[in-house]
Every structure is written in structure tokens, then in C-alpha cells.
Scaffold this active site. Structure first.
Site, PDB file in Angstrom:
ATOM      1  CG  ASP A  10      -7.122  -7.190   2.482  1.00 51.69           C
ATOM      2  OD1 ASP A  10      -7.094  -8.215   2.231  1.00 51.69           O
ATOM      3  OD2 ASP A  10      -6.845  -6.235   1.914  1.00 51.69           O
ATOM      4  CB  SER A  11      -3.241  -7.294   4.702  1.00 49.12           C
ATOM      5  OG  SER A  11      -3.151  -7.387   3.497  1.00 49.12           O
ATOM      6  CE1 TYR A  42      -1.317  -7.820   7.760  1.00 50.79           C
ATOM      7  CE2 TYR A  42      -2.840  -9.662   7.946  1.00 50.79           C
ATOM      8  CZ  TYR A  42      -2.392  -8.610   8.476  1.00 50.79           C
ATOM      9  OH  TYR A  42      -3.122  -7.954   9.594  1.00 50.79           O
ATOM     10  N   GLY A  43       1.874 -10.609   2.421  1.00 48.42           N
ATOM     11  CA  GLY A  43       2.415 -11.423   1.827  1.00 48.42           C
ATOM     12  C   GLY A  43       3.792 -12.282   2.036  1.00 48.42           C
ATOM     13  CB  CYS A  73      -6.575 -11.085   3.192  1.00 54.29           C
ATOM     14  SG  CYS A  73      -4.686 -10.922   3.248  1.00 54.29           S
ATOM     15  CG  ASN A  74      -6.716 -14.760  -2.175  1.00 49.00           C
ATOM     16  OD1 ASN A  74      -7.198 -15.856  -2.230  1.00 49.00           O
ATOM     17  ND2 ASN A  74      -7.070 -13.718  -2.265  1.00 49.00           N
ATOM     18  CB  THR A  75      -1.585 -13.599   2.459  1.00 46.17           C
ATOM     19  OG1 THR A  75      -1.241 -13.173   1.304  1.00 46.17           O
ATOM     20  CG2 THR A  75      -0.072 -13.887   3.459  1.00 46.17           C
ATOM     21  CD  GLU A 158      -1.147  -1.968  -0.849  1.00 43.15           C
ATOM     22  OE1 GLU A 158      -0.087  -1.501  -0.287  1.00 43.15           O
ATOM     23  OE2 GLU A 158      -1.817  -2.800  -0.413  1.00 43.15           O
ATOM     24  CB  CYS A 192      -3.462 -11.438  -4.942  1.00 44.92           C
ATOM     25  SG  CYS A 192      -3.221  -9.905  -3.860  1.00 44.92           S
ATOM     26  CB  THR A 193      -8.314  -8.894  -2.684  1.00 46.79           C
ATOM     27  OG1 THR A 193      -7.414  -8.353  -1.740  1.00 46.79           O
ATOM     28  CG2 THR A 193      -9.087 -10.021  -2.159  1.00 46.79           C
ATOM     29  CG  HIS A 194      -3.709  -5.645  -3.896  1.00 42.45           C
ATOM     30  ND1 HIS A 194      -3.803  -6.141  -2.450  1.00 42.45           N
ATOM     31  CD2 HIS A 194      -3.223  -4.395  -3.230  1.00 42.45           C
ATOM     32  CE1 HIS A 194      -3.752  -5.480  -1.369  1.00 42.45           C
ATOM     33  NE2 HIS A 194      -3.249  -4.153  -2.176  1.00 42.45           N
TER      34      HIS A 194
END
Length: 274
Positions: A10-11, A42-43, A73-75, A158, A192-194
Site C-alpha cells: 500500500d502507499s 498516491y491519490g 491500495c485503490n489508487t 493520517e 479507500c483503505t483509510h
């Protein structure tokens, strides 16, 4: 072939929510987790940049022996995965595999909706790629997909502001924007994983009849099914139940934030990737 860990990339921290579900569903396997925190997020980055960074991280995990890498990571899945699968993998190591999180999610999303209208909450990069629209149409041509970019949500998470009142403004704004696009939306996906860390706040602004989905459980179940269909890959994955964590940035910072996503404290190692 020698058995080796499954690589999860993941980013930053978000992929830990996916890894957590992998370990819950498939605890017998070994995992290497790589967070490219030094170059996150990364978005907002271009397709070319995300592709380059993702390829470098995949190659790093391959070099450590991982036969299978999950781009959690979706992006990166939206902007880089297909190019890596089609163009790079045959050249780098045709025996290895790279999987993402978008396809397994879109394979299932149509089973959750009754109105055939689905909402996607995602980063700007994922929305611009239209990956969820394109992939969902492949499996469920009758399902309408509406998207809303939420550029402030990852920074809120974050910077540990996702529980505070400041997050409510942006969550309410984006959720209302999404619901305004499709009046019959009955299923909303956190793409999004966040975003699972904001789930309670998001739920508060959704009508009760709307289902709210996170990807972790869906993707973990999909990996389990993948191994059932591909025993030749499953047999290459080592099974000692271990997890190792790597980050391209400060290990102290990564370890401090990781517990929020992973659910318990971890110890990471620093690596350089170019």
C-alpha cells in the site's frame, strides 16, 4: 518451488486494514507488508507516477521472494495494476502474480444492492480512473454507479483527526454530495483503505436503509477463493503464521500510526526503494 510469504503493498497505512482481514480469514499464511509512506499519498499523483512507484514496490516484494503480491491500495489498483499485469509481469516473472482490490470488490458489489444504484466514496485518483464504474459494468451491466471524490479524508485519518469534529464537516459534505447524485442509492462502498476508520461518522450521515461496505472482508474472502481456484499458487505460499512490516519512511512514525489501522502494535523495518 520454495514457499515464500504473500506480499501486501500500500502507499501507506491504509492497506493494513486489508492485511488485518487477510490474517483473520487466512491466518496460516506468512505476510510481508510494505508501506511506501515516504511517497504517500498516491491519490493526487499522476497515472505515470503511481505506475512507476507501484511497479518499484512490486519488484521489491518479488525480490524478497513473494510469489504473490496484493496491491491493497485503490489508487494503485486503479492507475497501475492492469499495466503491470499485462506489460511488466510477463517480462519480470511470468510465474508470479499481482492482484488488486477493485476487481474482487466489483465482483461482489452487485449482490448487495436491491435498487441497482451504488455509491462509491474514493480518492480523486480512483474516481478519475473510473475503474469502479468500468469494472462494475462488466459484472452487473444494470447497476448504476455514482462516485464522490473525498480528498480530505485520507489527511484527516493520517493526522489522527478522524474522530474530531473537524472531520464531520467533510464527511457530511461528501456523503450528501454522493446521495444527491443518485436518489435510489442503497449501497455505499468505502473505496479507500483509510475510510473504515471514518465508518462511524459516515454511518451517521447515511439513512438507515443504506448498506455501508468496507473492502477488507470482501477482498480477504476473494483471496481465499483465489487459492481454491489456483492451488499451484497456494502451494508456493509459506504457512508459519508470521507477519513482517516494512516502510520507506520513519519506522517510529509508521509503528505509531499502524496500530490505529491494524488494531495492535507492530514493529517495522525501514527500506529504500528506487
Amino acid at each position: 518451488m520454495k514457499q515464500q510469504p504473500i506480499g501486501v503493498f500500500d502507499s501507506g497505512y491504509g492497506g493494513l486494514t486489508i492485511l488485518k482481514e487477510f490474517i483473520h480469514t487466512l491466518p496460516q499464511y506468512d505476510y510481508f507488508y510494505l508501506g511506501d509512506n515516504a511517497r504517500a499519498p498516491y491519490g493526487p499523483r499522476s497515472f505515470e507516477t503511481v505506475y512507476r512507484y507501484t511497479l518499484q514496490c512490486v519488484q521489491w516484494l518479488f525480490a524478497r521472494g513473494c510469489p504473490l503480491v496484493i496491491v491493497a491500495c485503490n489508487t494503485a489498483s486503479a492507475k497501475a495494476l492492469r499495466t503491470i499485469q499485462q506489460n511488466d509481469l510477463p517480462r519480470i516473472n511470468p510465474q508470479n502474480r499481482v492482484l488488486g482490490v477493485i476487481r474482487p470488490t466489483t465482483e461482489m458489489i452487485g449482490t448487495f444492492t436491491r435498487s441497482n444504484e451504488v455509491g462509491i466514496l474514493a480518492t480523486a485518483g480512483t474516481v478519475l480512473s473510473e475503474s469502479y464504474v468500468i469494472e462494475t459494468k462488466k459484472f452487473y451491466p444494470h447497476v448504476k454507479v455514482y462516485q464522490e471524490a473525498c480528498p480530505m479524508w485520507v489527511p484527516l485519518v493520517e493526522n489522527n483527526e478522524y474522530k474530531g469534529p473537524g472531520a464531520d464537516y467533510f464527511v457530511e459534505k461528501n456523503v450528501k454530495n454522493l446521495l444527491g447524485k443518485g436518489k435510489l442509492i442503497d449501497t455505499v462502498l468505502l473505496a479507500c483503505t483509510h475510510y473504515p476508520l471514518l465508518k462511524d461518522k459516515i454511518r451517521a450521515y447515511l439513512p438507515d436503509h443504506i448498506s455501508l461496505l468496507s473492502q477488507g472482508e470482501i477482498v480477504a474472502k476473494s483471496l481465499e477463493h483465489y487459492f481454491e481456484r489456483h492451488p499451484e499458487m497456494e502451494s508456493r505460499c509459506s504457512k508459519q503464521g508470521t507477519v513482517q512490516f516494512y516502510t520507506t519512511d520513519s519506522t517510529e512514525d509508521f509503528d505509531a500510526h499502524a496500530a490505529t489501522f491494524f488494531g495492535k502494535s507492530i514493529h517495522s523495518e525501514h527500506v529504500n526503494i528506487e
